[in-house]
Design a protein around this motif. Structure first.
Motif, PDB file in Angstrom:
ATOM      1  N   ASP A  35     -25.534  -6.245  75.282  1.00  0.00           N
ATOM      2  CA  ASP A  35     -24.929  -6.715  74.283  1.00  0.00           C
ATOM      3  C   ASP A  35     -23.337  -6.229  74.139  1.00  0.00           C
ATOM      4  O   ASP A  35     -22.451  -6.947  73.669  1.00  0.00           O
ATOM      5  N   TYR A  36     -23.018  -5.084  74.957  1.00  0.00           N
ATOM      6  CA  TYR A  36     -21.646  -4.542  75.019  1.00  0.00           C
ATOM      7  C   TYR A  36     -20.785  -5.475  75.634  1.00  0.00           C
ATOM      8  O   TYR A  36     -19.766  -5.820  75.302  1.00  0.00           O
ATOM      9  N   SER A  41     -28.082  -9.783  59.925  1.00  0.00           N
ATOM     10  CA  SER A  41     -28.225  -8.326  60.232  1.00  0.00           C
ATOM     11  C   SER A  41     -29.324  -7.911  59.565  1.00  0.00           C
ATOM     12  O   SER A  41     -29.972  -6.971  60.238  1.00  0.00           O
ATOM     13  N   ARG A  57     -32.246  -8.490  62.063  1.00  0.00           N
ATOM     14  CA  ARG A  57     -32.249  -7.862  63.189  1.00  0.00           C
ATOM     15  C   ARG A  57     -32.581  -6.234  62.909  1.00  0.00           C
ATOM     16  O   ARG A  57     -33.372  -5.932  63.881  1.00  0.00           O
ATOM     17  N   GLU A  58     -32.181  -6.027  62.125  1.00  0.00           N
ATOM     18  CA  GLU A  58     -32.502  -4.545  61.403  1.00  0.00           C
ATOM     19  C   GLU A  58     -34.066  -4.463  61.440  1.00  0.00           C
ATOM     20  O   GLU A  58     -34.665  -3.495  62.076  1.00  0.00           O
ATOM     21  N   SER A  82     -28.092 -10.361  68.124  1.00  0.00           N
ATOM     22  CA  SER A  82     -26.638  -9.458  68.373  1.00  0.00           C
ATOM     23  C   SER A  82     -25.731 -10.537  68.845  1.00  0.00           C
ATOM     24  O   SER A  82     -24.606 -10.105  68.337  1.00  0.00           O
ATOM     25  N   ILE A 116     -24.211 -12.532  66.099  1.00  0.00           N
ATOM     26  CA  ILE A 116     -23.619 -11.544  65.296  1.00  0.00           C
ATOM     27  C   ILE A 116     -22.189 -11.015  65.751  1.00  0.00           C
ATOM     28  O   ILE A 116     -21.226 -11.629  64.885  1.00  0.00           O
ATOM     29  N   LYS A 117     -22.216 -11.158  67.096  1.00  0.00           N
ATOM     30  CA  LYS A 117     -20.843 -10.525  67.739  1.00  0.00           C
ATOM     31  C   LYS A 117     -20.158 -11.934  67.792  1.00  0.00           C
ATOM     32  O   LYS A 117     -18.764 -11.989  67.431  1.00  0.00           O
ATOM     33  N   PHE A 148     -19.288  -3.196  60.116  1.00  0.00           N
ATOM     34  CA  PHE A 148     -20.489  -2.593  59.955  1.00  0.00           C
ATOM     35  C   PHE A 148     -21.629  -3.312  60.713  1.00  0.00           C
ATOM     36  O   PHE A 148     -22.680  -2.831  61.188  1.00  0.00           O
ATOM     37  N   ALA A 149     -21.494  -4.515  61.127  1.00  0.00           N
ATOM     38  CA  ALA A 149     -22.629  -5.172  61.814  1.00  0.00           C
ATOM     39  C   ALA A 149     -22.621  -4.722  63.309  1.00  0.00           C
ATOM     40  O   ALA A 149     -23.677  -5.013  63.812  1.00  0.00           O
ATOM     41  N   LEU A 150     -21.454  -4.406  63.908  1.00  0.00           N
ATOM     42  CA  LEU A 150     -21.619  -3.693  65.056  1.00  0.00           C
ATOM     43  C   LEU A 150     -22.260  -2.298  65.323  1.00  0.00           C
ATOM     44  O   LEU A 150     -22.452  -2.099  66.367  1.00  0.00           O
ATOM     45  N   MET A 181     -24.851  -0.914  64.644  1.00  0.00           N
ATOM     46  CA  MET A 181     -26.092  -0.759  64.926  1.00  0.00           C
ATOM     47  C   MET A 181     -25.980  -0.717  66.627  1.00  0.00           C
ATOM     48  O   MET A 181     -26.954  -0.213  67.254  1.00  0.00           O
ATOM     49  N   ILE A 182     -25.069  -1.238  67.191  1.00  0.00           N
ATOM     50  CA  ILE A 182     -25.116  -1.733  68.821  1.00  0.00           C
ATOM     51  C   ILE A 182     -24.548  -0.293  69.285  1.00  0.00           C
ATOM     52  O   ILE A 182     -25.135   0.188  70.282  1.00  0.00           O
ATOM     53  N   THR A 240     -15.404  -4.281  71.027  1.00  0.00           N
ATOM     54  CA  THR A 240     -16.898  -4.582  71.182  1.00  0.00           C
ATOM     55  C   THR A 240     -17.543  -4.067  72.410  1.00  0.00           C
ATOM     56  O   THR A 240     -18.809  -4.177  72.639  1.00  0.00           O
ATOM     57  N   THR A 241     -16.831  -3.819  73.386  1.00  0.00           N
ATOM     58  CA  THR A 241     -17.414  -3.091  74.612  1.00  0.00           C
ATOM     59  C   THR A 241     -17.167  -1.898  74.994  1.00  0.00           C
ATOM     60  O   THR A 241     -16.287  -1.314  74.363  1.00  0.00           O
ATOM     61  N   LEU A 242     -17.878  -1.346  76.014  1.00  0.00           N
ATOM     62  CA  LEU A 242     -17.423   0.025  76.291  1.00  0.00           C
ATOM     63  C   LEU A 242     -16.627   0.263  77.629  1.00  0.00           C
ATOM     64  O   LEU A 242     -16.697  -0.736  78.345  1.00  0.00           O
TER      65      LEU A 242
END
Lengths: 689, 689
Positions: A203-204, A281, A284-285, A309, A312-313, B9-11, B13-14, B566-568
């Motif tokens: 997802d990232y 959301s 997904r939760e 996910s 949402i993104k 907020f939506a993100l 959780m990821i 949104t990514t790492l």
């Protein structure tokens, strides 16, 4: 999306200028952008060229794919086929996680409920559909008349040709086309990589670029128990695209909202998208909570969690576009210009001038209904969906074909049954978790006195009700579904299945809300949309394209990197970059490599291109689209967009904004098949060598 | 710098949560953050540990470096040493472009004018400096008295110890410390990679991450003609840092503005930075025009163009911080809180309360003077700088030591001469281009009637004047400079050198503006700054750090990736990534590889870490800082920051903002020396193996 608006002048000297084109448009095959193609790319395809690539393209799982051999070999994304991979998996054999390769045809695995459609013909039926509505009719009456006419046309066509027939509304009702599809139900799995390889970075990295995903799956279409023999397949480009090369993508983009009025877009921004965010959301939760109960639960939840996910993104990116004041100002300006052009000609003003205010007025009531419409359903649980479908079908099927809800018309029944009677497993524990959480969220949002909540829960609580209906229902038995389906209204009425009972209780409320929405919103939107479409044709001519409608389109653009945050993003990535990204994170998930890839590094030419970025106008549904060069050879496989591109739901994000479609490079697929998967035979079938 | 504020907020959780520390501070060695080190990292260094790493660290070219062997081997960045590499290059032998390795000591090349300083002792002289100003004095008189006292202290120390001695003002005048440096002038080049390898990605990748630069150069310090023998050198870490590892960086950060008042910061945003942008942009433009005249001109212009591009990109990042309303609001809030704490205690209010308004009032006049101060100089041309220095020196040297401009005090004269009499080549064509463009920009900005413009141009035009003074001057002859330097005021007065004449004409105007600035701005800033510093000590205690002042500091933090869009972003990169990025651009410059690297790919372990990101608080001047672990072993070599970090001039960009310092990984250096450069001997000297 650029960080620096002020001072940007200072950077301009560093940056080399590029010729800029707005390569926008998801064009229908009846009206391809021949002018732009010729002027910008000196590309003048023949009608035969267009027909060939159209017939090589398919609609699959709501997304796209293409034939890539004369033996029915079909290429799409791993993430498009992953639902089938999941259904073919068990707790012992995880095809989705571990991948699959059938070295011989007998080893190919039949997908449980996969349907592939090829658009074989299309016909303009605008006059017939629009003419069905009397000019004196109310919007609602006109809408019903048009819908009835569409159903009639579809049924006539199905009866006559045996082909799946669908009347598609284009240009928000400005045109209607009868699309006829050849349908294939015997589709078998040939090759899939490990999901970690297809979805590297998880997802990232989803919606990001540079990217390192081998998001491909090969299926084979069978006809009469034999691989489909076809000449309508795409040949393979050995070297893939060069930097800046002209390419095209063919596929089924799902939905865009570019022809919406400003009032509609503002509603999306202020009400629609936040509500959608809440729905996704909370779902997904609930799934994450369920998935946390054990590894098998996690496996079962994974597909939907990932899909949510992803959604949402995407929604975040779209909302970011709507919050971009510069883009919104351009939307406003475009609408003003069109309205000014309309009002400057009395006959235009008379015919179309009121449309924008009609929509704005209709929308005034929508925010109060939107939550009720969104939450008054049980269909996010699969069993809930089956129950509601059976109840609804029993009420609809007794009506005349053209009076039914669209999804219950004769032309749709075969697909409906295919889905309804799918033997794919349904997990009761997951169903209970999903339904309970959904009802709890609905109760909290709508309040205990809401009609849907009262009807659904009666005197129970969300969790208790979910427990009782899921544990008591027999709808996970396909035979039970079939009996209820065939038993009609009487069988539904008599059923003591608790899920059928729940579906019966809520059905009147669902219908009432749907009727309100159809009358107060959709009818107005369609009537006004038709006027606006006509106004656009009148003012702008025919060289315009319709919003995406999940039907076949052709897009085009260039393979092209972009500038981001003062540096450059390359037009392609390589296998070297995959290993860099994995090792840079010490292979911490989701940046881990499978054993095949970790151990096989030395076998690969690391300079092989892996993914690339291009400017064509695509959106969700284009997943699996073949990316082809001017010779109709596959240079890539579309699988995603970068995040800069997401606002293109509302307007084309031009190439200067950095919006790009993303594709798997054709070389990457062949290199991996040959060097890592021992799939030399498949590679040879694809490349013809 | 995050794209999405709404919907974030939506993100969440990821994203996995990280423990958050604000690892801020460029700490002086007299006041290291022992408390934070102990609490956060269980790190309790001995005094001997601190002294060891301090004595192993150097000030070089206004930046940083460290001893890494007992034989005086010194490590710094290629971009720190590149001026020397340029000076050692000719049109036949381009060391900067092609790199260099001296396999034996006799082959090491002596740098023409490189000075290395080691901070050997420091002493608190706050009472003496602050006590020099009578309490009844005006701000201007107090400032002069303090400056005189500083000069006296410096001279006393130099006379007594023979060491370069400097009184450093910390905390904007809240403390004064006497720093004594051991100085080395015999410094020789041992190893440099090709510039393309050190600066891969060029201006585009500058201030970005992930990054793939081998930005290292090794020098050797000689004493009495022999390699310096020292035990104060840093040992080498074979494996480098782990993800999350605690590290420290030691170096000479140039300048931060964190203790500025809100009024001062707003001035930077609204006036100072835009003016600076104009200066740098116009200079760069002039150099690019000059560089376009031929390959040799391009080579000559390259260093300054690169440095200006770097400065401009940095300024853009800083300005972006100032335009960040959330960050600016925090600054405002911090100032409000401090002022509220001050006004809550009558004795604080009495002593410090007026300081903020004093600065705000002084700044009211600054915008009208700022352009004149900025443009009234010829010192961006090297010959212009020499001319002005000679003229200014002749007027200053006759004054008593403590009455002179700071840069002409006895303690500075040796370094002044070293620079003034440097034999490094000066290119007349470049000088003419630079001076002409500068005068043209000044004329356009200040107007033809401005006193500086009238004095400089007289009746000529910018280009004609530049042509005549540069073609007529003899200042490129070191002997001529020396004669004028030694001849004093009389020689300057008599000189008919046209550049000396130009410098003489503008000198009164430069002095008048400098006097205005010292009296109206700097005096007020110092007096009020001293009050604010005292107020901060009173309210916050002593566990605070001063703004950077180009003197030795120790910073700390963790090796850590971050989240972006949104990514790492990974904590490190690898050699694989270098090849990915090069090939992804088809090696289009600035993403090309040198032949050594292109052909040597197979020799390298591509999984070798190349660069890494860490959270320590650094800024320009920290280039070349050793990054060490808790055992004082080198794990990396600081060379840059990412763009998210640039606003840390004004406030610490905490780790959640994604601001990171960037370092070359210790493994990358050794792998390249051994596998690609045949520098096994050097690698062995560094690693002790």
């Amino acid at each position: 999306m650029k960080r620096f608006s002020a001072f940007a002048f200072a950077l301009m000297m560093i940056v080399s200028p590029l010729p800029l084109f707005a390569d926008d448009g998801m064009w229908t095959f009846d009206n391809p952008p021949r002018k732009q193609w010729k002027e910008r790319y000196n590309f003048e395809p023949s009608d035969a060229w267009l027909e060939h690539v159209r017939l090589a393209s398919v609609l699959v799982e709501g997304s796209s794919g293409s034939f890539v051999s004369s033996s029915g070999l079909l290429m799409t994304n791993h993430h498009v086929a992953s639902g089938q991979l999941q259904k073919l998996s068990t707790s012992e054999r995880n095809l989705r996680r571990d991948g699959f390769y059938a070295a011989t045809q007998p080893e190919e695995l039949k997908c449980p409920d996969l349907e592939v459609n090829v658009l074989v013909s299309y016909e303009d039926v605008t006059a017939r559909v629009q003419g069905a509505a009397k000019t004196t009719a109310s919007d609602k009456e006109a809408n019903e008349a048009r819908n009835a006419q569409r159903a009639t046309i579809e049924k006539e066509s199905t009866d006559k040709t045996g082909l799946r027939s669908e009347v598609v509304a284009l240009y928000r009702g400005g045109e209607y086309w009868l699309y006829r599809y050849k349908k294939y139900n015997d589709v078998r799995l040939v090759f899939a990589p490990e999901e970690q390889t297809a979805f590297f970075g998880g997802d990232y990295d989803n919606f990001t670029y540079p990217r390192y995903c081998l998001d491909v799956t090969f299926l084979r279409v069978y006809e009469n128990g034999q691989p489909l023999k076809t000449q309508n397949y795409l040949k393979w480009s050995a070297q893939g695209p060069a930097d800046g090369e002209f390419v095209l993508a063919i596929g089924n983009p799902g939905s865009t909202n570019r022809l919406l009025t400003l009032a509609q877009v503002q509603y999306q921004r202020d009400v629609g998208n936040p509500l959608q965010m809440q729905l996704w959301s909370s779902r997904r939760e609930a799934l994450l909570r369920y998935g946390a109960t054990g590894p098998e639960a996690a496996r079962r939840a994974l597909n939907t969690v990932r899909s949510l996910s992803n959604s949402i993104k995407r929604l975040v990116g779209q909302q970011d576009g709507l919050n971009n004041q510069r883009m919104m100002a351009k939307k406003e300006q475009d609408e003003k210009a069109l309205r000014a052009a309309v009002s400057s000609r009395p006959e235009f003003q008379q015919a179309y001038g009121s449309a924008w205010d009609e929509i704005a007025n209709a929308y005034k009531e929508l925010p109060t209904y939107a939550k009720r419409i969104a939450f008054s359903t049980i269909s996010y649980s699969r069993l809930g969906q089956i129950g509601s479908t059976l109840v609804r079908y029993s009420e609809e099927v007794v009506k005349s074909n053209d009076a039914r809800y669209e999804e219950f018309r004769d032309s749709k029944l075969e697909s409906l049954k295919f889905s309804l009677f799918s033997p794919a497993p349904i997990y009761a524990d997951a169903e209970e978790a999903i339904l309970g959480a959904w009802l709890a969220e609905a109760q909290q949002t709508l309040g205990a006195d809401d009609p849907f909540i009262r009807a659904a829960l009666q005197d129970s609580t969300p969790s208790a009700l979910a427990k009782s209906v899921i544990s008591g229902t027999r709808l996970n038995d396909v035979a039970v579904r079939r009996a209820l389906f065939e038993g009609g209204a009487e069988a539904i009425k008599k059923s003591d299945d608790p899920l059928i009972a729940l579906a019966r209780r809520i059905e009147p409320i669902v219908r009432e809300l749907r009727a309100w929405n159809e009358e107060k919103i959709q009818s107005v939107e369609t009537a006004a949309g038709q006027k606006i479409a006509a106004a656009r044709f009148a003012v702008l001519g025919r060289n315009v394209y319709p919003d995406a409608t999940a039907s076949l389109r052709i897009s085009y653009g260039r393979v092209l990197g972009y500038e981001e945050d003062t540096t450059l993003v390359p037009y392609k990535t390589t296998y070297s970059g995959l290993y860099d990204r994995a090792i840079s994170f010490d292979e911490k998930p989701p940046f881990d490599l499978t054993a095949r890839w970790r151990d096989g590094k030395a076998k690969l030419d690391l300079a092989t291109p892996m993914n690339f970025a291009y400017t064509a106008d695509t959106i969700g549904g284009n997943s699996g689209s073949p990316v082809i060069n001017r010779n109709a050879e596959v240079v890539g496989l579309n699988f995603d967009s970068n995040i800069q591109k997401l606002p293109n739901r509302y307007w084309y994000v031009d190439e200067t904004e950095g919006g790009r479609a993303l594709a798997v490079h054709s070389s990457a697929i062949i290199e991996a098949l040959r060097k890592l998967y021992g799939a030399e035979k498949l590679a040879a079938e694809i490349t013809g060598r």
